[in-house]
Design an enzyme around this catalytic site. Structure first.
Site, short mmCIF file in Angstrom:
data_model
loop_
_atom_site.label_atom_id
_atom_site.label_comp_id
_atom_site.label_asym_id
_atom_site.label_seq_id
_atom_site.Cartn_x
_atom_site.Cartn_y
_atom_site.Cartn_z
N PHE A 27 -104.64 29.98 -7.59
CA PHE A 27 -104.83 28.67 -6.93
C PHE A 27 -106.23 28.51 -6.35
O PHE A 27 -106.72 27.40 -6.19
CB PHE A 27 -103.77 28.44 -5.84
CG PHE A 27 -103.82 29.41 -4.68
CD1 PHE A 27 -103.18 30.63 -4.75
CD2 PHE A 27 -104.50 29.08 -3.52
CE1 PHE A 27 -103.22 31.51 -3.68
CE2 PHE A 27 -104.55 29.97 -2.44
CZ PHE A 27 -103.91 31.20 -2.53
N LYS A 57 -107.46 29.71 13.75
CA LYS A 57 -106.50 28.71 14.18
C LYS A 57 -106.35 28.75 15.70
O LYS A 57 -106.67 27.79 16.37
CB LYS A 57 -105.12 28.96 13.55
CG LYS A 57 -105.03 28.63 12.07
CD LYS A 57 -105.40 29.81 11.19
CE LYS A 57 -105.31 29.51 9.72
NZ LYS A 57 -104.33 30.33 9.05
N PHE A 93 -96.53 34.83 4.84
CA PHE A 93 -97.76 34.08 4.65
C PHE A 93 -98.47 34.78 3.49
O PHE A 93 -98.29 35.99 3.29
CB PHE A 93 -98.61 34.08 5.93
CG PHE A 93 -99.84 33.23 5.77
CD1 PHE A 93 -99.74 31.85 5.67
CD2 PHE A 93 -101.10 33.80 5.67
CE1 PHE A 93 -100.86 31.07 5.47
CE2 PHE A 93 -102.23 33.03 5.47
CZ PHE A 93 -102.12 31.65 5.37
N THR A 94 -99.28 34.05 2.73
CA THR A 94 -99.88 34.61 1.50
C THR A 94 -100.56 35.96 1.74
O THR A 94 -100.27 36.94 1.07
CB THR A 94 -100.92 33.63 0.90
OG1 THR A 94 -101.78 33.20 1.95
CG2 THR A 94 -100.25 32.42 0.29
N ARG A 133 -99.23 23.45 -2.21
CA ARG A 133 -98.45 24.60 -1.76
C ARG A 133 -97.14 24.58 -2.53
O ARG A 133 -96.12 24.14 -2.06
CB ARG A 133 -98.20 24.53 -0.24
CG ARG A 133 -99.45 24.70 0.60
CD ARG A 133 -99.79 26.15 0.92
NE ARG A 133 -100.58 26.85 -0.06
CZ ARG A 133 -101.35 27.91 0.23
NH1 ARG A 133 -101.45 28.38 1.45
NH2 ARG A 133 -102.03 28.52 -0.70
N TYR A 174 -124.37 45.91 21.33
CA TYR A 174 -123.48 46.46 20.31
C TYR A 174 -122.22 47.06 20.96
O TYR A 174 -121.11 46.82 20.54
CB TYR A 174 -124.22 47.53 19.51
CG TYR A 174 -123.45 48.02 18.32
CD1 TYR A 174 -123.59 47.39 17.08
CD2 TYR A 174 -122.58 49.10 18.41
CE1 TYR A 174 -122.88 47.83 15.98
CE2 TYR A 174 -121.88 49.55 17.31
CZ TYR A 174 -122.03 48.91 16.10
OH TYR A 174 -121.33 49.35 15.01
N ASP A 211 -96.91 37.21 14.64
CA ASP A 211 -98.13 36.58 14.12
C ASP A 211 -98.33 35.29 14.91
O ASP A 211 -97.61 34.30 14.71
CB ASP A 211 -97.96 36.28 12.62
CG ASP A 211 -99.19 35.59 12.01
OD1 ASP A 211 -100.01 35.04 12.77
OD2 ASP A 211 -99.30 35.60 10.77
C1 PLP Z 1 -104.26 31.65 8.49
C2 PLP Z 1 -103.15 32.56 8.77
C3 PLP Z 1 -103.29 33.95 8.62
C4 PLP Z 1 -104.56 34.57 8.09
O1 PLP Z 1 -105.63 34.34 8.93
P1 PLP Z 1 -107.14 34.28 8.38
O2 PLP Z 1 -107.96 34.15 9.61
O3 PLP Z 1 -107.22 33.08 7.48
O4 PLP Z 1 -107.38 35.54 7.65
C5 PLP Z 1 -102.20 34.74 8.91
N1 PLP Z 1 -101.04 34.21 9.34
C6 PLP Z 1 -100.87 32.89 9.50
C7 PLP Z 1 -99.56 32.36 9.97
C8 PLP Z 1 -101.90 32.01 9.21
O5 PLP Z 1 -101.72 30.69 9.35
#
Ligand code: PLP
Length: 482
Positions: free
Chosen positions: A455, A266, A132-133, A389, A80, A223
């Site tokens: 969506f 990613k 980003f969303t 999108r 842990y 990011d």
């Molecule tokens: C996917 C993504 C996020 C969010 O990441 P999650 O792991 O899906 O929460 C943030 N910024 C960018 C540019 C992304 O492509």
């Protein structure tokens, strides 16, 4: 002319890996596909994977892992606190970004949640190349406002600008002058700008933004979720990066940032996330929220197996032969579709191939969701699942009126190292057929419309009988073939 390194012959992309584990796929008949999309309310998020042939919905958490990543998972240290797995990951990030501190989170949006909670307050402004969303949702939730200061070229579907993700420096200066530096929470740069078609940011632009941040004493937050694609484009398209190694470009980017955060769904081809910084004051502030929302400081909600695989995945990201795999397949798909007259976002970016539904289905008004209709039609005729999108992905204004999106895109993601060239060719073939038969396709209407994130859960129906007409034409041309 093609370089021998990544391509052969007429720009055919070359895989620098072989497949050692496979997953069986089905291509269900067209009648079943029509039934499936009807059950899913014409929303590709609601399709069952058993009805999907090529899943091009997203690159999130579905990139192929390497044999070395799989092997590393077996060595993970479960403790842990004080886990060796954490130390190995922390060391790898220190090595790659040259940043002292690392805070683990369960995924990318969790980093955004924590950053917004600490730095965004009611009235704060957060300038960025594009939202980003999840980023926008967290900033807005804390009372802040997102200001997108992209270059004019960013939203042009057809462009030759190699770095459509760049920030407009004049707009940034003007924005700071207007609101005052004290009201700017931080400047955010998103690598491989997701929502405008996986378009990269140049190192030169980041250097210019850094200068402005220094002048005004504002933090620069990066990011890095789509860093791998961005690095490939820095190396391929930017003069100052041509003779640098991927590792050197990464260091040059990192040296400009106060904070780097990422989705490991990613970056690194696993599932997780994290925040890195060199600043002790930043670390101390953010650290408090990790055990509260994520998990203890040595796992942050991630599985230790994923963390171990991430350490290996990050090292593999420093290899040009690994990070090129997404972009060269996407470039192939984009150029083949262009040859057939299909409107696509150019130049080819990372993440996936983006089809311009506004032009593809120019007879469908935005109020009838052309990108959603295109996603639905493509699934019916191919079993390929893409992601809308466009306007469907937006939210209605408080008075109930539609917010029309800047672009109506159908995104066909190519998760890294997942699809073979013949599968990509199949996609090209079916999209071209659909383009020739585009007049049949009509719009969609909501039958169930959730108030937030519609969506994800919303259901729609076709306007008129176009879907049965599309199936009839498909059968006429393809006979009994799937
Ligand atoms: C996917 C993504 C996020 C969010 O990441 P999650 O792991 O899906 O929460 C943030 N910024 C960018 C540019 C992304 O492509």
């Amino acid at each position: 002319m093609s370089e021998i390194k990544f391509y052969y012959g007429e720009n055919v992309p070359l895989e620098m890996h072989k497949v050692r584990v496979v997953q069986k796929l089905d291509l269900v008949p067209v009648n079943r596909r029509l039934e499936a999309i009807t059950e899913a309310g014409n929303n590709t998020f609601l399709l069952k994977n058993r009805d999907v042939y090529l899943d091009m919905l997203t690159d999130s958490g579905v990139n192929a892992m390497s044999d070395k990543q799989m092997a590393a998972m077996m060595e993970a240290d479960d403790s842990y606190a004080g886990s060796e797995t954490f130390t190995r990951l922390e060391n790898k990030l220190q090595q790659i970004f040259n940043m002292k501190y690392f805070l683990p989170t369960h995924q990318g949006r969790a980093c955004e949640h924590i950053l917004a909670k600490v730095y965004v307050e009611p009235g704060s402004i957060v300038p960025m190349n594009y939202h980003f969303t999840t980023t926008k949702a967290h900033i807005t939730l804390c009372g802040g406002t997102v200001e997108e200061i992209f270059i004019d070229e960013a939203l042009k579907v057809k462009s030759t600008d190699p770095f459509k993700g760049d920030i407009d420096i004049h707009k940034l200066n003007a924005l700071i002058e207007k609101h005052g530096a004290a009201n700017i929470a931080f400047v955010r740069i998103e690598a491989g700008t997701n929502l405008i078609g996986g378009q990269p940011v140049s190192l030169k632009n980041m250097q210019e933004v850094r200068k402005i941040c220094d002048t005004y004493g504002i933090m620069l937050v990066y990011d890095a979720s789509l860093l791998a694609d961005n690095l490939y484009f820095n190396k391929e398209r930017e003069d100052q990066c041509k003779d640098m190694s991927i590792r050197e470009i990464t260091r040059s980017i990192a040296d400009l940032c106060d904070i780097i955060y990422f989705s490991a769904r990613k970056l690194g081809c696993v599932r997780g996330g994290g925040i890195c910084t060199n600043r002790n004051d930043v670390y101390m502030k953010l650290r408090e929220l990790i055990p509260l929302y994520e998990g203890f400081l040595t796992y942050g909600g991630m599985s230790v197996r994923e963390m171990e695989a991430l350490t290996v995945g990050l090292e593999e990201t420093m290899d040009e032969n690994m990070i090129n795999q997404g972009p060269i397949f996407i470039a192939y798909m984009v150029s083949e579709l262009q040859k057939r007259g299909v409107p696509v976002v150019t130049p080819a970016g990372g993440l996936g191939c983006h089809i311009d539904a506004m032009q593809f289905l120019s007879h469908i008004p935005q109020s009838e969701y052309p990108a959603g209709a295109l996603a639905s039609a493509l699934y019916i005729i191919s079993g390929i699942r893409g992601m809308e999108r466009g306007t469907l992905s937006e939210q209605r204004s408080s008075d109930g009126s539609e917010t029309y999106a800047h672009m109506e895109l159908l995104r066909l993601a190519l998760p890294r190292r997942v699809f073979t060239l013949s599968q990509v060719k199949f996609a090209i073939d079916r999209i071209s057929w659909l383009y020739e038969n585009r007049e049949i396709v009509r719009g969609l209407n909501f039958i169930e419309e959730p108030k937030i994130l519609r969506f994800f859960f919303g259901k729609l129906k076709p306007i008129g009988e176009w879907q049965t007409m599309l199936v009839a034409k498909f059968k006429q041309d393809f006979g009994n073939s799937l």
